[in-house]
Design a protein around this motif. Structure first.
Motif, PDB file in Angstrom:
ATOM      1  N   THR A  88       0.185  -1.299  -0.176  1.00  0.00           N
ATOM      2  CA  THR A  88       0.161  -0.153  -0.487  1.00  0.00           C
ATOM      3  C   THR A  88       0.828   1.069  -0.027  1.00  0.00           C
ATOM      4  O   THR A  88       0.416   1.912  -0.895  1.00  0.00           O
ATOM      5  N   ARG A  89       1.640   0.811   0.284  1.00  0.00           N
ATOM      6  CA  ARG A  89       2.941   2.446   1.064  1.00  0.00           C
ATOM      7  C   ARG A  89       3.239   2.854  -0.277  1.00  0.00           C
ATOM      8  O   ARG A  89       3.425   3.556  -1.059  1.00  0.00           O
ATOM      9  N   HIS A  90       3.301   1.321  -1.701  1.00  0.00           N
ATOM     10  CA  HIS A  90       4.326   1.770  -2.590  1.00  0.00           C
ATOM     11  C   HIS A  90       3.451   2.516  -3.763  1.00  0.00           C
ATOM     12  O   HIS A  90       3.582   2.717  -4.827  1.00  0.00           O
ATOM     13  N   VAL A  91       2.026   2.488  -3.860  1.00  0.00           N
ATOM     14  CA  VAL A  91       1.183   2.956  -4.228  1.00  0.00           C
ATOM     15  C   VAL A  91       1.352   4.340  -4.273  1.00  0.00           C
ATOM     16  O   VAL A  91       1.863   5.375  -5.035  1.00  0.00           O
ATOM     17  N   ALA A  92       1.517   5.067  -2.835  1.00  0.00           N
ATOM     18  CA  ALA A  92       1.851   6.195  -3.090  1.00  0.00           C
ATOM     19  C   ALA A  92       3.236   6.188  -3.023  1.00  0.00           C
ATOM     20  O   ALA A  92       3.779   7.672  -4.142  1.00  0.00           O
ATOM     21  N   TYR A  93       4.416   6.159  -3.464  1.00  0.00           N
ATOM     22  CA  TYR A  93       5.679   6.098  -3.655  1.00  0.00           C
ATOM     23  C   TYR A  93       6.196   6.016  -5.441  1.00  0.00           C
ATOM     24  O   TYR A  93       6.663   6.621  -6.207  1.00  0.00           O
TER      25      TYR A  93
END
Ligand code: HEM
Length: 141
Positions: free
Chosen positions: A79-84
């Motif tokens: 999920t954090r990687h979507v923001a990255y």
């Protein structure tokens, strides 16, 4: 993954751990060579990023023997990687840079069985992360 594959991944990773920082340098150099468009998504100074990647890989590799124990953390990471700015199609590219790096690091230890075991491990992890973050698995290559 078979229990033998889990063991192969864990044993081979243990052989790369002593040179973790060099492996991480190799990995990002390779990633930015094959996918230059993702370079700007990362910070200019990669020191901390290299450390985080290797620490997370160590946790994942260790957790392969008890997959449910790492799934919540893998889901949050996805999920954090979507923001990255990571997209599903980036995952196979990252996987290819990772396997290439392991091949360099392991030398003779990079056998067909070890390669298959790592492909299975990365396939399992990235398939799960893609599903968690984007709601659909990416078709296997
Ligand atoms: C299984 C595959 C992957 C693993 C284990 C992984 C691991 C990590 C870790 C541990 C971090 C540190 C920050 C955090 O924990 O949230 C991170 C950050 C990052 N990752 Fe990944 N990653 C993976 C796949 C990808 C993919 C496919 C991309 C797409 C290009 C990507 C791009 C990034 C970026 C841009 C950052 C943030 C850099 C920053 O702004 O500090 N990662 N990754």
């Amino acid at each position: 993954m078979t229990p033998e594959q889990v063991q192969l991944v864990q044993q081979s990773f243990a052989r790369v751990s002593p040179i973790a920082d060099q492996a991480a340098v190799l990995f990002y150099d390779r990633l930015f060579e094959i996918a230059p468009q993702v370079r700007t998504m990362f910070p200019a100074d990669m020191t901390e990023q290299r450390r985080k990647l290797m620490a997370t890989l160590a946790i994942v590799v260790n957790g392969l023997s008890d997959l449910p124990s790492i799934l919540p953390a893998a889901s949050a990471l996805a999920t954090r990687h979507v923001a990255y700015g990571a997209r599903p199609e980036h995952y196979p590219v990252v996987g290819s840079a990772l396997l290439w790096t392991l091949e360099q690091g392991l030398g003779d230890g990079w056998t067909e069985n070890v390669a298959d075991a790592w492909a299975a491990a990365y396939g399992t992890l990235s398939g799960f992360m893609i599903e968690q973050a984007y709601g659909r698995p990416l078709a296997a290559e």
